[in-house]
Design an enzyme around this catalytic site. Structure first.
Site, PDB file in Angstrom:
ATOM      1  N   GLU A 169      -5.208  -3.221  -3.620  1.00 10.65           N
ATOM      2  CA  GLU A 169      -3.461  -2.732  -4.320  1.00 10.65           C
ATOM      3  C   GLU A 169      -3.685  -1.370  -5.559  1.00 10.65           C
ATOM      4  OE1 GLU A 169      -1.474  -4.750  -0.802  1.00 10.65           O
ATOM      5  OE2 GLU A 169      -1.549  -5.695  -2.856  1.00 10.65           O
TER       6      GLU A 169
ATOM      7  N   GLY B 236      -7.130  -1.076   7.074  1.00 11.06           N
ATOM      8  CA  GLY B 236      -7.210   0.704   8.268  1.00 11.06           C
ATOM      9  C   GLY B 236      -7.420  -0.059   9.194  1.00 11.06           C
TER      10      GLY B 236
ATOM     11  N   THR C 212      -3.821  -1.146  10.070  1.00 11.13           N
ATOM     12  CA  THR C 212      -1.971  -0.572   9.914  1.00 11.13           C
ATOM     13  C   THR C 212      -1.412   0.142  11.277  1.00 11.13           C
ATOM     14  OG1 THR C 212      -1.893  -1.705   7.780  1.00 11.13           O
ATOM     15  CG2 THR C 212       0.216  -0.657   8.779  1.00 11.13           C
TER      16      THR C 212
ATOM     17  N   SER D 299      -4.464   1.905   3.040  1.00 10.87           N
ATOM     18  CA  SER D 299      -4.762   0.831   4.107  1.00 10.87           C
ATOM     19  C   SER D 299      -5.359  -0.800   3.635  1.00 10.87           C
ATOM     20  CB  SER D 299      -3.924   1.153   6.172  1.00 10.87           C
ATOM     21  OG  SER D 299      -4.091  -0.114   6.363  1.00 10.87           O
TER      22      SER D 299
ATOM     23  N   SER E 253       1.243  -1.189  -0.248  1.00  8.31           N
ATOM     24  CA  SER E 253       0.079  -0.038   0.225  1.00  8.31           C
ATOM     25  C   SER E 253       0.784   1.183   0.224  1.00  8.31           C
ATOM     26  CB  SER E 253      -0.666  -0.017   0.777  1.00  8.31           C
ATOM     27  OG  SER E 253      -1.804  -1.097   0.867  1.00  8.31           O
TER      28      SER E 253
END
Length: 175
Positions: A142, A83, A85, A80, A41
């Protein structure tokens, strides 16, 4: 190949036009733009950062040694899939506390990142058991984020009155 292409196409078409316009409005109106993500990401974020630099914008990738502090009139774009990380969520919290506008690109509307951000662009990725063999470990997210970013570059070029020749003059040349 068709599987990945169709899955990414479905996700990018599910993003409301308002979200596209909100991000572009923020990009052209803020003093500096900060981008961050971890792992692949982060690499997608770096690719977008390069294009924005070529557009003539003041862009920094969070974590680089030359990155200045985020300011209250700045934009922070965070990428992310989950969401969750930690480093990405912490960056969102710090940027919000400073007063920067935080945009999250994530696949989870209920994630910590989406909740702490000013704006969340949600990539609606339905779980498919084929993903584990044909598009493992977040590939759909991604690839779709990269496609999304590349789709807004031509519109940003128009809004900023930048040509490809202008961008080429800002392109890194290693001679």
């Amino acid at each position: 190949m068709d599987y990945l292409k169709e899955r990414c196409k479905a996700v990018v078409y599910s993003i409301p036009e308002e979200d596209w316009n909100t991000l572009m409005d923020l990009i052209v109106s803020k003093e500096k733009i900060f981008v961050y993500g971890s792992g692949r990401s982060g690499l997608i974020g770096q690719l977008f950062s390069v294009r924005m630099v070529q557009l003539g914008l003041k862009v920094h990738f969070v974590g680089d040694m030359t990155t200045p502090i985020i300011g209250k009139n700045d934009l922070t774009i965070l990428v992310s899939n989950t969401g969750l990380t930690t480093s990405v969520v912490q960056t969102a919290e710090i940027a919000r506390r400073i007063g920067a506008h935080v945009v999250a690109l994530t696949s989870s509307a209920s994630s910590k990142l989406a909740v702490v951000s000013n704006t969340a662009i949600i990539f609606k990725i339905k779980n498919d058991e084929m993903d584990s063999t044909l598009a493992p470990l977040g590939t759909i997210f991604e690839d779709t984020v990269l496609f999304f970013f590349d789709c807004i570059i031509p519109e940003l070029m128009k809004r900023l009155d930048v040509t490809e020749d202008d961008m080429r003059r800002r392109h890194a040349i290693w001679v």
